[in-house]
Enzyme design. Sequence first.
Site, short mmCIF file in Angstrom:
data_model
loop_
_atom_site.label_atom_id
_atom_site.label_comp_id
_atom_site.label_asym_id
_atom_site.label_seq_id
_atom_site.Cartn_x
_atom_site.Cartn_y
_atom_site.Cartn_z
N SER A 128 0.62 39.70 8.69
CA SER A 128 1.44 38.43 8.75
C SER A 128 2.12 38.33 9.97
O SER A 128 1.58 38.45 11.23
CB SER A 128 2.25 38.41 7.61
OG SER A 128 2.81 37.21 7.56
N HIS B 177 2.48 31.60 3.73
CA HIS B 177 0.97 31.47 3.72
C HIS B 177 0.42 30.81 2.52
O HIS B 177 -0.51 31.00 1.86
CB HIS B 177 0.41 32.90 3.59
CG HIS B 177 0.67 33.78 4.52
ND1 HIS B 177 0.45 33.78 5.83
CD2 HIS B 177 1.71 34.92 4.85
CE1 HIS B 177 0.92 34.73 6.84
NE2 HIS B 177 1.53 35.19 6.11
N GLN C 40 -2.56 30.73 10.39
CA GLN C 40 -2.02 31.99 9.79
C GLN C 40 -0.86 31.62 8.97
O GLN C 40 -0.89 32.03 7.73
CB GLN C 40 -1.70 33.19 10.62
CG GLN C 40 -1.38 34.12 9.97
CD GLN C 40 -0.08 35.10 10.65
OE1 GLN C 40 0.86 34.47 10.68
NE2 GLN C 40 -0.31 36.38 11.03
#
Length: 297
Positions: free
Chosen positions: A88, A195, A244
């Site tokens: 991440s 996310h 992402q």
Amino acid sequence: MNAYIFPGQGAQFTGMGLDLYENAPLAQELFEKANTILGFPITDIMFEGTPEALKETKVTQPAIFLHSVILAKTLGAHFKPHMVAGHSLGEFSALVAAGALTFEDGLKLVSQRAQAMQKACELQPSTMAAVLGLEDAIVERICATIEGVVVPANYNCPGQLVISGDVEAIHKACEALKDAGARRALVLPVGGAFHSPLMEPAREELAAAIESTVFSKPNCPIYQNVTASAIIDQTDIKVNLISQLTAPVRWTQSIQQMVNDGATHFTEVGPGKVLQGLVKKIHKDAETASATLETNL
């Protein structure tokens, strides 16, 4: 082959980076530069702040990035990755360490990312939950049946998947997952649904900043969260970095691919040892270690 891996949010602790600051002139210089770029003395919070102060997203993300990147830079010639990956937030650390981003640009992007995520979190009550002891496919299938937003967010290792979404949907999913045999389905103390589609406002905001930032070809392949494959092209890196925020972190798949591509030794660069534990659960024969300042003293 040597793989270097960089941790994400949650690895912070009071006193992080102080040993670097006190023992490496380069580290001191970079920390002071960071204080100027951010516009507040983040070193004070990192070295002496309370756990609560460190948990603020606008502090946490730059703090972990700084600890990781500055440690990598103090390793000097000892830092010789054949491949890199970051979990991440850690993907930004990996990109700077591998030469795809400058220290300054990386820090600015991380700060913008943190603030954009914070704003997105405030738009709708949302959270995440850790699911232990179920196959990924079962978790995916159950999430798809829940009304509201709930999606797989972090594929951390076999039998450990973090889900993300709106508060009500997460609680419903946890009950359904426990009924399906999950050993645990535990809501995490986080401020938002990272996310997941709920991060779309943050993704849009960060996309503009990423597009306007110059990226260079990295010194080695980076295994990005979105694709879990080796990426070296700057345009592809940007596209994946933008995706992402709303896409899952495919950490299990990334480590599996790195092993398939020849990685035998994984060195974690930054605070904590969480990623080493995950690597061992993904591939029990992998060698793991923590990067330390002593390596280069």
